[in-house]
Design an enzyme around this catalytic site. Structure first.
Site, PDB file in Angstrom:
ATOM      1  N   ASN A   1      -3.228   2.459  -4.526  1.00 15.07           N
ATOM      2  CA  ASN A   1      -4.504   3.143  -4.766  1.00 15.07           C
ATOM      3  C   ASN A   1      -5.170   3.618  -3.478  1.00 15.07           C
ATOM      4  OD1 ASN A   1      -5.491   0.720  -3.795  1.00 15.07           O
ATOM      5  ND2 ASN A   1      -6.579   0.160  -5.671  1.00 15.07           N
TER       6      ASN A   1
ATOM      7  N   HIS B   1      -8.321   0.094   0.718  1.00 19.82           N
ATOM      8  CA  HIS B   1      -8.912  -1.222   0.466  1.00 19.82           C
ATOM      9  C   HIS B   1     -10.249  -1.243   1.181  1.00 19.82           C
ATOM     10  CE1 HIS B   1      -9.516  -5.597   0.494  1.00 19.82           C
ATOM     11  NE2 HIS B   1      -9.947  -5.391   1.727  1.00 19.82           N
TER      12      HIS B   1
END
Length: 139
Positions: free
Chosen positions: A113, A116
């Site tokens: 994704n 972080h």
């Protein structure tokens, strides 16, 4: 309140050479980069960093992924930096991320994704000190 938070541009984004775009979004939101380095995590480093998730079913997959290529670690500073960066990142699951967020634009999957970010002042302090010493932070 001016605070610091920690960011990782993950292997999927670095592999696609998106560091510049991600950093432009971060800086465009008024956050200042006060420390930055590119590293290739070892399995032990990834396991130490994500130790809080050790008992979770995704721990091995996550730590293996985080070692799959270089990452860009940075310390960000600004007003409400933690919540502001989390807003810019978008929801952990890119399918749920708002339009215009880093994860909506660049994430490949729930695991890959792209970024972080720290979720609280305590985790920011731990995460920053995990990768940077005080002399490496300018600001």
């Amino acid at each position: 309140m001016v605070e610091r938070t920690f960011s990782i541009i993950k292997p999927d984004a670095v592999e696609r050479n998106l560091q510049g775009e991600v950093l432009a979004m971060i800086q465009g939101a008024g956050l200042k980069v006060v420390a930055m380095k590119m590293i290739h995590l070892t399995k032990a480093q990834a396991e130490g960093f994500y130790a809080v998730h050790r008992e979770r079913p995704f721990f091995d997959s996550l730590t293996t992924y985080m070692c799959s290529g270089p990452v860009v670690c940075s310390v960000l500073e600004g007003e409400n930096a933690i919540s502001r960066y989390r807003e810019i990142m978008g929801a952990t699951n890119p399918a749920n991320a708002a339009e215009g967020t880093i994860r909506k634009k660049y994430a490949v999957s729930l695991e890959a994704n792209s970024v972080h970010g720290s979720d609280a002042p305590e985790t920011a302090a731990f995460e920053i000190s995990y990768f940077f010493n005080a002399l490496e932070i300018v600001g």
